[in-house]
Structures are given as structure tokens and as C-alpha cells.
Enzyme design. Structure first.
Site, PDB file in Angstrom:
ATOM      1  CG  ASP A 182     -43.745  -2.465 -80.582  1.00 12.34           C
ATOM      2  OD1 ASP A 182     -44.541  -3.249 -80.039  1.00 12.34           O
ATOM      3  OD2 ASP A 182     -42.687  -2.842 -81.107  1.00 12.34           O
TER       4      ASP A 182
ATOM      5  CG  ASP B 283     -39.694  -3.330 -76.138  1.00 14.15           C
ATOM      6  OD1 ASP B 283     -40.556  -3.346 -75.246  1.00 14.15           O
ATOM      7  OD2 ASP B 283     -39.952  -3.523 -77.346  1.00 14.15           O
TER       8      ASP B 283
ATOM      9  NE  ARG C 283     -45.416  -8.090 -75.780  1.00 14.44           N
ATOM     10  CZ  ARG C 283     -44.994  -7.843 -77.022  1.00 14.44           C
ATOM     11  NH1 ARG C 283     -44.223  -6.794 -77.257  1.00 14.44           N
ATOM     12  NH2 ARG C 283     -45.325  -8.650 -78.011  1.00 14.44           N
TER      13      ARG C 283
END
Length: 342
Positions: free
Chosen positions: A171, A175, A228
Site C-alpha cells: 500500500d 501515510d 501520491r
């Protein structure tokens, strides 16, 4: 973080008390990258403390110092590493060799996790911060994380993620979610990652994230990574500066859900969509983004929208010329750049 709190064994504690005086959490100087291109600068001196949001005095924390003032230990096995990161109190944890972990492992406050030399690896799992604070993660290669490599979550703050390399997380590489803030992500190599950095985990979490997610992203090498860099929801200001974007197939930066992002002094090379903002992204609504002093080399336009709170409201910083960023970042980003003291 694991629900049971473990403490150091009596034997380990005795060894710590007998150890030499603790060293500083961050090394003093860096060395030039071996084999750097002839026109590249020598590797810049690695910072001894963070710049950007991790350096701001807030929430009862005076900048980010990690495990400084605590004992120094060396983890060479998975068992040692998991024990040390779950220990209460300041600790400098030197990571030597490859540490295999699974899932996301919780890190308690006041820790420095720093790789020894240029071959420290955390493989298979990742690090998680849950209401944690004052943590430094440096000089580690993260490989094959089965979820996120580093997840800064639930109201964590003052986290410095610096001079690491991220390879093939399932993933996200890094984050920052659920009202975390005062985070700096600097001098890392995102090596062909897919979902590199997400700030704000969902469109429905505005009540928790609005006014939080204060993050500085600087001098990172987004090397063939896809998306991202970061993708932002709600946070303001997010300061993205002096990064090198190379061949990012989907996009560079996306500001959505009324986030406020300042993009300055970056070098975009071969990036079809450097920035999204006014049009939103995917199912997320528009965000605000200003751009200045960037270089767009073989890249599209940076979409801008609205106004954003200036990062200088919180901290002072020095901007490198965007034309110098590729050489500067290639020479300085990633592991093995902190000098002999690691």
C-alpha cells in the site's frame, strides 16, 4: 501499537546501564555518494535535526529529538527490534542488517530508529504510530511491506522520516492520517513505489483532519514512483518543496477536499500531471494549491486554485533553486548518506 506493554528484561536493562554514554540521535555529517554523476554536487551535509513542521514547538513538544538522552541499543534480530520499539522511555535504536517483521508494528514515543551504515533493512512489515510522538526514523531501507511501510496515525505528532528508501510496499510508503501533524518527510528515495504518500485517509474524515495534517515534504527523490507525492485531504498547510519528481506516470501532487498545499522549488521531469487541485482528483473534491519557483521539464502544467496559509507562518526555511534540485537530491537522498557516525 500492541495492547500489552513490555519492558526490557533485567539482563537487557543491566546491559543498557553499563553501556557508554548515549550518543546524539542524529549524526553530524554526511559523505559524498559513491559514483555520483560528474556534474552532481558532493552530497550535502545531512541535517542534525529536522527542518519544517517536525521542528516546530507545539503540543508540549520542543521540536523532534527522538531518543536523545536515553540509552543506545543495537537491534540485529526481529525479537530485539520489536522489544526496543515497544519500550517506554527515550531510546536510540540502531538497526543492523535485515530485520524481518510482519504487519504494522507500533512504535512508542521518544525513539530514534536509525540504520547502521548503508545496509539496514526492515522487510515484510512496517512501522505504525498511534498517539505516539517525538520519533525519528532514519537511514532504513523498507522493502516489501505487506501494508504501509510507515503509517503516522491517530493524533501522533513530531515525527521525522529522513534519509530512508522505500521499495515495493503493498500500500503506501508513508501515510499521515487521522489528525496526525507536525511531521517532516525529507531526503527519502521513493524507488518505483506506487502509492507513495497519502495525507488524510478518506473523504469522510473532515471533522478529525481539518486543521491538522501539517506536513513538510522536502528534498525527496520520487524516482519513477506513480502517484501520491503526496495526495492530500483537509490538511493545511502542507509544504512540498525542493523535491525531485522523475517519470511519475499518474501525477505529482494532488490537493483535494479543501486541503491547502504550497508547492515550491521542485523539479518535475517527465511528469504529465504535476499538480491537481481545482478539479479535485478521483472521487475527492477540489483542494487549494499555490505553486511558485518550480521547474517543469518535459512536464504538464501545475493546476492551481485559491490561497493557502503560508508555511512561514510556522517556521523559517531556505529554498534551494529548482534547477539545482536534481543533482542535489540525487547526491543526498536515500540511505548511506549520514556519515560514519551511523
Amino acid at each position: 501499537m500492541r495492547s500489552s506493554s513490555r519492558t526490557l528484561s533485567a539482563l537487557t536493562l543491566a546491559l543498557l546501564l553499563a553501556a557508554a554514554a548515549p550518543v546524539e540521535a542524529a549524526p553530524v555529517e554526511a559523505v559524498p555518494e559513491a559514483g555520483a554523476a560528474a556534474d552532481a554536487r558532493s552530497a550535502p551535509l545531512a541535517e542534525t535535526s529536522p527542518t519544517g513542521f517536525a521542528a516546530v514547538n507545539a503540543l508540549g513538544q520542543n521540536g523532534t529529538t527522538g531518543g536523545a538522552g536515553g540509552p543506545t541499543v543495537t537491534a540485529t534480530t526481529t525479537e530485539q527490534f520489536l522489544e526496543y520499539i515497544d519500550t517506554t522511555g527515550p531510546l536510540v535504536i540502531r538497526v543492523q542488517g535485515t530485520i524481518d517483521i510482519t504487519s504494522k508494528q507500533g512504535v512508542r514515543p521518544n525513539k530514534t530508529i536509525i540504520g547502521v551504515g548503508s545496509s539496514a533493512v526492515i522487510n515484510g512489515g512496517g512501522l505504525e504510530f498511534y498517539r505516539s510522538f517525538n520519533v525519528i526514523v532514519r537511514n532504513i531501507k523498507f522493502t516489501n511491506a505487506e501494508d504501509d511501510a510507515i503509517s503516522v496515525g491517530r493524533e501522533s505528532h513530531h515525527i521525522w522520516i529522513d534519509h530512508n528508501e522505500f521499495v515495493a510496499p503493498l500500500d503506501g510508503a508513508v501515510d499521515v492520517v487521522r489528525a496526525a501533524e507536525y511531521v517532516t518527510v525529507s531526503w527519502n528515495w521513493f524507488n518505483k513505489t506506487d502509492k507513495s504518500m497519502l495525507l488524510g485517509h478518506s473523504d469522510g474524515n473532515g471533522s478529525q483532519d481539518t486543521g491538522k495534517l501539517k506536513v513538510s515534504v522536502h528534498h525527496n527523490f520520487f524516482d519513477g514512483s506513480r502517484q501520491r507525492h503526496p495526495r492530500v485531504r483537509f490538511g493545511e498547510p502542507v509544504h512540498v518543496y525542493n523535491n525531485y519528481y522523475k517519470g511519475n506516470a499518474i501525477y505529482g501532487v494532488a490537493s483535494t477536499m479543501n486541503a491547502g498545499v504550497v508547492v515550491e522549488g521542485n523539479h518535475f521531469e517527465g511528469v504529465p500531471h504535476p499538480c491537481y487541485s481545482a478539479s479535485g482528483y478521483d472521487a475527492s473534491g477540489p483542494g487549494r494549491l499555490i505553486q511558485r519557483n518550480n521547474v517543469f521539464n518535459g512536464s504538464g502544467a501545475c493546476e492551481t486554485n485559491g490561497t493557502v496559509v503560508e508555511p512561514r507562518t510556522y517556521y523559517a526555511y531556505t529554498l534551494d533553486p529548482a534547477a539545482d534540485v536534481p543533482a542535489l537530491v540525487r547526491a543526498g537522498a536515500g540511505t548511506g548518506k549520514l556519515g560514519a557516525s551511523t
